[in-house]
Write a protein that holds these residues in place. Structure first.
Motif, PDB file in Angstrom:
ATOM      1  N   THR A 150       0.839  -1.195   0.000  1.00 28.64           N
ATOM      2  CA  THR A 150       0.000   0.000   0.000  1.00 28.64           C
ATOM      3  C   THR A 150       0.878   1.250   0.000  1.00 28.64           C
ATOM      4  O   THR A 150       2.052   1.209   0.371  1.00 28.64           O
ATOM      5  CB  THR A 150      -0.929   0.010   1.220  1.00 28.64           C
ATOM      6  OG1 THR A 150      -0.141  -0.062   2.420  1.00 28.64           O
ATOM      7  CG2 THR A 150      -1.886  -1.162   1.185  1.00 28.64           C
ATOM      8  N   ARG A 189      -4.284   1.559  -2.060  1.00 27.86           N
ATOM      9  CA  ARG A 189      -3.785   0.669  -3.106  1.00 27.86           C
ATOM     10  C   ARG A 189      -3.488   1.496  -4.362  1.00 27.86           C
ATOM     11  O   ARG A 189      -4.278   2.383  -4.715  1.00 27.86           O
ATOM     12  CB  ARG A 189      -4.822  -0.405  -3.428  1.00 27.86           C
ATOM     13  CG  ARG A 189      -5.036  -1.390  -2.287  1.00 27.86           C
ATOM     14  CD  ARG A 189      -6.319  -2.169  -2.464  1.00 27.86           C
ATOM     15  NE  ARG A 189      -7.485  -1.276  -2.391  1.00 27.86           N
ATOM     16  CZ  ARG A 189      -8.721  -1.630  -2.732  1.00 27.86           C
ATOM     17  NH1 ARG A 189      -8.956  -2.840  -3.180  1.00 27.86           N
ATOM     18  NH2 ARG A 189      -9.705  -0.760  -2.628  1.00 27.86           N
ATOM     19  N   TYR A 244      -6.881  -6.271  -7.490  1.00 25.98           N
ATOM     20  CA  TYR A 244      -7.858  -5.718  -6.549  1.00 25.98           C
ATOM     21  C   TYR A 244      -8.718  -6.827  -5.947  1.00 25.98           C
ATOM     22  O   TYR A 244      -9.104  -6.747  -4.778  1.00 25.98           O
ATOM     23  CB  TYR A 244      -8.711  -4.665  -7.247  1.00 25.98           C
ATOM     24  CG  TYR A 244      -7.895  -3.493  -7.711  1.00 25.98           C
ATOM     25  CD1 TYR A 244      -7.430  -2.541  -6.812  1.00 25.98           C
ATOM     26  CD2 TYR A 244      -7.534  -3.359  -9.050  1.00 25.98           C
ATOM     27  CE1 TYR A 244      -6.653  -1.475  -7.222  1.00 25.98           C
ATOM     28  CE2 TYR A 244      -6.748  -2.301  -9.477  1.00 25.98           C
ATOM     29  CZ  TYR A 244      -6.309  -1.365  -8.558  1.00 25.98           C
ATOM     30  OH  TYR A 244      -5.522  -0.318  -8.972  1.00 25.98           O
ATOM     31  N   SER A 272      -6.674  -8.304  -3.341  1.00 26.42           N
ATOM     32  CA  SER A 272      -6.466  -7.417  -2.195  1.00 26.42           C
ATOM     33  C   SER A 272      -7.507  -7.647  -1.104  1.00 26.42           C
ATOM     34  O   SER A 272      -7.407  -7.063  -0.024  1.00 26.42           O
ATOM     35  CB  SER A 272      -6.484  -5.951  -2.638  1.00 26.42           C
ATOM     36  OG  SER A 272      -7.789  -5.529  -3.007  1.00 26.42           O
ATOM     37  N   HIS A 328      -5.424  -3.137   3.956  1.00 25.88           N
ATOM     38  CA  HIS A 328      -5.367  -1.780   3.431  1.00 25.88           C
ATOM     39  C   HIS A 328      -6.520  -1.005   4.058  1.00 25.88           C
ATOM     40  O   HIS A 328      -7.285  -1.545   4.873  1.00 25.88           O
ATOM     41  CB  HIS A 328      -5.429  -1.767   1.905  1.00 25.88           C
ATOM     42  CG  HIS A 328      -6.523  -2.616   1.333  1.00 25.88           C
ATOM     43  ND1 HIS A 328      -7.842  -2.195   1.248  1.00 25.88           N
ATOM     44  CD2 HIS A 328      -6.499  -3.884   0.830  1.00 25.88           C
ATOM     45  CE1 HIS A 328      -8.570  -3.139   0.707  1.00 25.88           C
ATOM     46  NE2 HIS A 328      -7.802  -4.183   0.453  1.00 25.88           N
TER      47      HIS A 328
END
Length: 358
Positions: free
Chosen positions: A26, A46, A55, A58, A63
């Motif tokens: 991040t 991100r 994504y 993720s 994050h």
């Protein structure tokens, strides 16, 4: 930029590296475009422009959106599992089909269960749309706008699904015959669509730093929709003893949870007092998500209680035709909200193209 790598023996390692790309660390707010920044959140962003699967992966990374995504994903799973359990053990019905009809096992249309099914579908819609928006919004500017337009449409669908179920299961006859009760469903549909349209407009119209009128565009229509929806619950809580029905304390609790959620949505607390200290866990929007998830879970339990007690008389009180007509208005509202989101996305595409040509 440092990367998290996957080390596996070949050829499996090479296959996994192609399918599951390593995720970048991040970054700070200064490393992402202004559109993606949040006030007082200084890190945990991100990078923009990564492949879509980054994504998606993720979801397993820490994050500043992780809690936002997981709070609604887990709430959606809990709502779906709880509804399945209720259906099996209490005969709630799936899509209006009884599993335990009074005359024995078999299939029969049960209009009384349709509003409850629509409520559960609306809850899953807003939770999944919100989780998707927060998971994928960093991909690009167009994706950011598009995903949040979808999020606003999901909220509108939930608002009307909630209004429909509360009106049919949780309202008292005296309230339904009042002036507000007589126009409740059309007004709830209008306000639900208006909240979607105004949020989409505010998202498209205003740029950071956002002015106060942007927040007002978001809060006022949504607040009016909630006040209308909760009016029947407030009437019931004010005119009855909370110990007379197990659903009443649950309705009171969900109202308090929603008020708390609105507070944290409206004000960046606690991060405004300690910028950078609540970036990953603990900032106001995360608290809003958690409280809203709890509110939905409690509200579902309250509606289960009301459904169980009022199901036998529901068709007699409202009439089967009126009941089915009310349920038919739900997909109409969902369609109008989605068309509004798509129309706003088209305007966004045109604006972004003009900006790129300058």
């Amino acid at each position: 930029m440092a990367r998290v790598s996957l080390s596996c023996p070949s050829p499996l390692g090479g296959l996994l590296r192609r399918v599951l790309p390593s995720l970048p660390h991040t970054v700070r707010d200064t490393d992402v475009p202004p559109l993606f920044r949040e006030p007082y959140i200084l890190s945990g962003y991100r990078p923009a422009g990564l492949p879509w699967r980054c994504y998606a992966l993720s979801l397993l990374q820490m994050h500043n959106e992780t809690v936002n995504v997981w709070s609604h994903l887990l709430a959606g799973v809990c709502i779906a599992l709880r509804f399945c359990v209720f259906t099996v053990f209490r005969g709630g019905g799936i899509l209006g089909v009884r599993l335990q009809a009074p005359e024995g096992q078999g299939l029969s249309l049960d209009p009384a269960s349709l509003p409850l099914v629509l409520y559960v579908l609306s809850s899953l819609t807003y939770l999944s749309c919100s989780a998707a928006a927060h998971l994928f919004q960093s991909h690009s500017e167009l994706t950011h706008y598009s995903m949040f337009f979808l999020d606003y449409a999901g909220v509108a669908v939930y608002q009307y699904g909630c209004a429909l179920a509360l009106y049919l299961y949780s309202s008292d006859p005296a309230w339904r015959h009042s002036r507000v009760g007589e126009v409740f469903l059309p007004a709830a549909a209008l306000l639900a669509w208006l909240s979607c349209a105004s949020c989409c407009f505010a998202k498209l119209r205003y740029r950071r730093p956002y002015p106060l009128r942007r927040k007002l565009c978001q809060i006022v229509p949504t607040g009016l929709a909630y006040l209308l929806d909760i009016s029947l619950v407030a009437h019931r809580l004010a005119t009855r003893s909370w110990t007379s029905n197990p659903a009443l304390p649950l309705h009171g609790l969900q109202a308090m949870l929603f008020m708390l959620a609105c507070f944290f949505f409206s004000y960046p607390i606690p991060e405004c007092f300690c910028p950078g200290q609540c970036d990953i866990i603990g900032h106001g929007h995360q608290l809003f998500h958690v409280l809203l998830s709890l509110c939905t879970l409690v509200q579902q339990e309250a509606l289960f209680q009301d459904f169980t007690s009022r199901r036998p008389s529901l068709v007699r009180e409202h009439g089967e035709g009126r009941l089915l007509l009310a349920c038919a208005s739900f997909p109409c509202l969902a369609l109008c909200s989605m068309l509004t989101a798509l129309a706003t996305r088209r305007h966004t595409c045109a604006r972004l193209r003009k900006e790129q040509q300058r």
